[in-house]
Design a protein around this motif. Structure first.
Motif, PDB file in Angstrom:
ATOM      1  N   TYR A 190       0.837  -1.195   0.000  1.00 34.64           N
ATOM      2  CA  TYR A 190       0.000   0.000   0.000  1.00 34.64           C
ATOM      3  C   TYR A 190       0.880   1.256   0.000  1.00 34.64           C
ATOM      4  N   PRO A 191       0.498   2.278  -0.762  1.00 32.57           N
ATOM      5  CA  PRO A 191       1.253   3.533  -0.716  1.00 32.57           C
ATOM      6  C   PRO A 191       1.317   4.070   0.706  1.00 32.57           C
ATOM      7  N   ALA A 192       2.485   4.509   1.118  1.00 29.22           N
ATOM      8  CA  ALA A 192       2.663   4.979   2.490  1.00 29.22           C
ATOM      9  C   ALA A 192       2.112   6.385   2.650  1.00 29.22           C
ATOM     10  N   PRO A 193       1.576   6.703   3.842  1.00 26.20           N
ATOM     11  CA  PRO A 193       1.126   8.072   4.102  1.00 26.20           C
ATOM     12  C   PRO A 193       2.284   9.051   3.947  1.00 26.20           C
ATOM     13  N   VAL A 194       1.992  10.222   3.426  1.00 29.37           N
ATOM     14  CA  VAL A 194       2.999  11.253   3.194  1.00 29.37           C
ATOM     15  C   VAL A 194       2.647  12.472   4.027  1.00 29.37           C
ATOM     16  N   GLU A 195       3.623  12.993   4.741  1.00 23.06           N
ATOM     17  CA  GLU A 195       3.382  14.162   5.569  1.00 23.06           C
ATOM     18  C   GLU A 195       3.197  15.395   4.695  1.00 23.06           C
TER      19      GLU A 195
END
Length: 379
Positions: free
Chosen positions: A259-264
């Protein structure tokens, strides 16, 4: 019960003719060009474009079609499909000239349209029952931020019986939207909070209805994995419940399960459009397999960019996202049925998941009569 009868049951569950079915989710871009005094969809497909969308869907021949924003052009889209499909309830469009709709212009802040824009089109060999319309508990934006509160957005949950008797639960939904300028300016926090609440509401409803039947969740989620907490709040939460596992078809088949990782950052993963550079869209197809019972296997996932065009322009502002599923395991449910001794000579009927049903008009099912068990195919 004799060995031959047991073998008959196992053959029904694990025979060569494995059941497959296809599903597509599509935002039909069906808003009118204006709602009251505001521009709503100036570049939408309108009558001519929506007719082409209907023709496109007819040619594709998906087994299950889930629409969002099926508003003012419903009667232009559906004639292409009426020979092969049956339709769920259409709740109407939006506008100030709708029959029976009186607008209180002095209190516009209290106005909305009693429609969710959702539409389900099922091939006529698929039956639907117990459809429930559920509104989101939290939305944001009346005349800005996507104007979500003008529509009674939410989800529809239906119990489907496929052509050969497999039972599944289907969710079709449209989540809170936002405007790209709001995201760029960093003022879209209320939209994110609304979507988070909706994912949590959806999770609770899914877990409340998760039994031995698989669940498919589709729609315009207005969510990216790198922006919204979909994986933690929905995918992982279902696994932690111990009742089943959830997977995004696009992630599973095209991203190797990563899954694409969360980006700040507020604008870290947004683009001008509905597709990110990694191929993720706002539209999703997620399926949940119960811990025990019927299992689904995703065998294909397609975002049809090239085919969904006319004069080199998209037919609408979303591309169709489709998947094909294979029913891989009904053995346990049917075996449980097979070992039960008959108690009366009358015929009982069971679908291929081992659930008792009334005799279907068509499809594959099990007939249990006295000491006999038969696999029946009704055309």
């Amino acid at each position: 019960m004799t060995l031959s009868l047991l073998l008959s049951c196992f053959m029904g569950a694990n025979g060569q003719d494995t059941e497959r079915f296809s599903i597509v989710t599509l935002n039909a871009d069906g808003l009118p060009q204006k709602i009251w005094f505001a521009n709503a969809n100036a570049d939408g497909p309108g009558d001519a474009g929506t007719s082409r969308i209907g023709k496109y869907l007819m040619k594709k021949g998906y087994d299950i079609i889930c629409l969002q924003e099926d508003f003012n052009y419903h009667n232009v889209l559906t004639p292409w499909l009426e020979d092969d499909y049956r339709f769920g309830e259409w709740l109407g469009g939006v506008g100030i000239d709708l029959p029976g709709k009186k607008i209180d212009f002095l209190h516009l802040q209290n106005e909305d349209f009693d429609t969710d824009g959702l539409g389900d089109c099922l091939r006529k060999n698929i039956t639907s029952a117990n459809t429930e319309r559920v509104r989101w508990k939290k939305q944001f934006g009346k005349f800005s931020h996507g104007a979500d509160e003008l529509i009674r957005k939410g989800f529809r949950r239906s119990e489907l019986t496929l052509a050969r008797g497999t039972s599944i639960i289907l969710y079709n939904m449209h989540m809170d939207a936002g405007d790209l300028p709001d995201e760029q300016e960093g003022v879209d926090t209320p939209d994110r909070e609304a979507r988070l609440s909706q994912w949590q509401q959806l999770k609770e409803d899914v877990l409340a209805h998760l039994d031995t039947r698989p669940i498919i969740v589709v729609g315009d989620m207005n969510s990216y994995y790198c922006r919204d907490q979909v994986k933690a709040q929905f995918i992982d939460a279902i696994a932690k419940s111990g009742k089943g596992t959830a997977a995004d078809v696009w992630v599973e088949l095209q991203k190797g399960g990563e899954y694409p990782a969360p980006v700040e950052g507020i604008f870290a993963c947004d683009t001008d459009g509905n597709i990110l550079e990694n191929g993720e869209t706002l539209d999703k197809i997620i399926y949940i397999n119960p811990t025990t019972g019927t299992q689904l296997k995703a065998v294909s996932c397609t975002l049809d960019i090239d085919g969904y065009r006319y004069n080199d322009k998209p037919l609408g502002d979303h591309y169709p996202l489709s998947a094909t599923f294979e029913v891989t395991d009904t053995k346990t449910a049917i075996a449980d049925f097979c070992v039960a001794e008959p108690v009366q000579p009358a015929s009982d009927y069971y679908n291929m998941s081992g659930q008792r049903i009334s005799r279907p008009a068509s499809g594959l099912y099990i007939e249990h009569k006295g000491q006999e068990v038969h696999k029946r195919i009704v055309k």
